[in-house]
Design a protein around this motif. Sequence first.
Motif, PDB file in Angstrom:
ATOM      1  N   GLN A  59       9.667  -9.515   4.665  1.00 59.47           N
ATOM      2  CA  GLN A  59       8.710  -8.423   4.839  1.00 59.47           C
ATOM      3  C   GLN A  59       9.069  -7.551   6.044  1.00 59.47           C
ATOM      4  O   GLN A  59       8.999  -6.322   5.980  1.00 59.47           O
ATOM      5  CB  GLN A  59       7.296  -9.005   5.006  1.00 59.47           C
ATOM      6  N   VAL A  71       5.167   4.032   2.185  1.00 61.57           N
ATOM      7  CA  VAL A  71       4.993   2.745   1.508  1.00 61.57           C
ATOM      8  C   VAL A  71       5.098   1.654   2.560  1.00 61.57           C
ATOM      9  O   VAL A  71       5.965   1.727   3.426  1.00 61.57           O
ATOM     10  CB  VAL A  71       6.122   2.521   0.462  1.00 61.57           C
ATOM     11  N   CYS A  72       4.204   0.646   2.483  1.00 61.32           N
ATOM     12  CA  CYS A  72       4.294  -0.468   3.412  1.00 61.32           C
ATOM     13  C   CYS A  72       3.887  -1.763   2.704  1.00 61.32           C
ATOM     14  O   CYS A  72       2.914  -1.790   1.944  1.00 61.32           O
ATOM     15  CB  CYS A  72       3.409  -0.215   4.632  1.00 61.32           C
ATOM     16  N   VAL A  73       4.642  -2.825   2.962  1.00 62.37           N
ATOM     17  CA  VAL A  73       4.380  -4.135   2.353  1.00 62.37           C
ATOM     18  C   VAL A  73       3.541  -4.953   3.325  1.00 62.37           C
ATOM     19  O   VAL A  73       3.858  -5.015   4.508  1.00 62.37           O
ATOM     20  CB  VAL A  73       5.712  -4.862   2.062  1.00 62.37           C
ATOM     21  N   TYR A  74       2.446  -5.561   2.823  1.00 59.38           N
ATOM     22  CA  TYR A  74       1.632  -6.355   3.747  1.00 59.38           C
ATOM     23  C   TYR A  74       1.442  -7.802   3.303  1.00 59.38           C
ATOM     24  O   TYR A  74       0.731  -8.568   3.958  1.00 59.38           O
ATOM     25  CB  TYR A  74       0.283  -5.680   4.039  1.00 59.38           C
ATOM     26  N   GLU A 128       0.876  -1.180   0.000  1.00 56.33           N
ATOM     27  CA  GLU A 128       0.000   0.000   0.000  1.00 56.33           C
ATOM     28  C   GLU A 128       0.908   1.222   0.000  1.00 56.33           C
ATOM     29  O   GLU A 128       1.965   1.212   0.629  1.00 56.33           O
ATOM     30  CB  GLU A 128      -0.851  -0.031   1.277  1.00 56.33           C
ATOM     31  N   ASN A 177       9.943  -3.592   5.698  1.00 57.39           N
ATOM     32  CA  ASN A 177       9.140  -2.572   6.396  1.00 57.39           C
ATOM     33  C   ASN A 177       9.970  -1.797   7.419  1.00 57.39           C
ATOM     34  O   ASN A 177       9.752  -0.594   7.601  1.00 57.39           O
ATOM     35  CB  ASN A 177       7.908  -3.212   7.036  1.00 57.39           C
ATOM     36  N   TYR A 236       8.387 -14.074   5.798  1.00 51.29           N
ATOM     37  CA  TYR A 236       8.153 -13.268   6.992  1.00 51.29           C
ATOM     38  C   TYR A 236       9.330 -12.325   7.268  1.00 51.29           C
ATOM     39  O   TYR A 236       9.159 -11.120   7.453  1.00 51.29           O
ATOM     40  CB  TYR A 236       7.915 -14.207   8.184  1.00 51.29           C
TER      41      TYR A 236
END
Lengths: 246, 246
Positions: free
Chosen positions: A75, A89-92, A8, A79, A72
């Motif tokens: 990510q 910006v953030c990776v989910y 996102e 982040n 895991y």
Amino acid sequence: MRYKITMEYDGTNLVGWQKQKDGPSAQEFLEKAIAGFSHQQTEVFAAGRTYAGVHALAQVAHFDLETDLNEYKMQESLNALLRELQAPVCVYKTEIVSTDFHARFSARGRGYIYRILNRRGNSPLRTNRVWYVTYPLNIIAMQAGARHLIGHHDFSSFRGAGCQALSPVKTLDKFDITRADDEIIFTVEARSFIYHQVRNMVGTLMEVGCGKRKPEDVKIILEACDRQKAGISAPACGLYLNKVVY
Amino acid sequence: MRYKITMEYDGTNLVGWQKQKDGPSAQEFLEKAIAGFSHQQTEVFAAGRTYAGVHALAQVAHFDLETDLNEYKMQESLNALLRELQAPVCVYKTEIVSTDFHARFSARGRGYIYRILNRRGNSPLRTNRVWYVTYPLNIIAMQAGARHLIGHHDFSSFRGAGCQALSPVKTLDKFDITRADDEIIFTVEARSFIYHQVRNMVGTLMEVGCGKRKPEDVKIILEACDRQKAGISAPACGLYLNKVVY
């Protein structure tokens, strides 16, 4: 190892997805974050190029890295560095994929939403998140107008200047318009879009909604294949890349 | 003339609804805005006192002013001044009401929503809009816990320190918990609430959702009438005053 990430971002202060000399981009933040923990330079490829001010709820990208980090840890590392860089910006979601997978070329469809705030009185909670339109908009008229755009057409009338697409012919699979409280939400899906297509379609339909144009005018505009015939371009802040289908 | 206004505000940088010496409040912004165009000092009364960091989607207030401005002109004047003051407050509904109407004392009910973002990976688009919780939350368990809170109870276990309410006995009419994409939305309604009640209930239910407590524990906590027995207080940024019923 090839990693597929879903992220996102708040596009307000970005020049867009792609690296550019004149400001920060989502791509640049990600590549810096990766270099920050891995000390490797790698290119990050995204499903859809978003432009300045456009947001992403679900942008998908991939990159290759010589590492044994699991999904895991990858990510968390990404982040942590993005936070350090104060990136919007953030990776989910993170997946390890085969090298056959390409975020852009494997994508079979893209979906965007566009949000109009339609009332008298702006929203302090949604600054840079919606297009604020005070004229009462007729959603039935806009839906009737949008129906002319669904299907396989030459979208030259809705093509932004500077478009690099090879062809203005695209297939629009979906164009829904719904009301949710004080907002009007446009949902569009296609295999791909030309430059500014969604914003130009929404801007034109807004003019239908406020009575400046008739729903049938959309058909005439489309067939004219002339950008001058269409309406204004809706501002970037209401647009969100919402979905990538593989 | 008595005006009833409905407004939205972003509570992030406010000390709350009420005027205070230590920072900007929604009330202060509104009173300054009114003075700005009318050159009159008047007090603005709101339906619900929201505290620092809490947002409003539909706060209702009233004030008296010697003027003949109609609803439309009043709202335009207010919003023009609020913009000038760079206030995070905007009015989107204005009515002329009889002097019987009192925003606080005529209100028969208040509704709040609380938003938890429940996934791994934060949301840059929802900074200061949600409580970011990474543990997977069991919504069924939270719903079962919440059912113990509905009805007429002594809510001392969920009463924040410094509460000025005369009694901790309140009637909770509604407590719904639903999932919407990556968010969990709590919807609560009551005639009135005690200080920090919603945040303390949500914080406790979050502990039920992540398995730290059982749904039945909520009944035991409630009956203990002891703040020490309940869970943490959910942060202000996820809380929105959403509805005032007259």
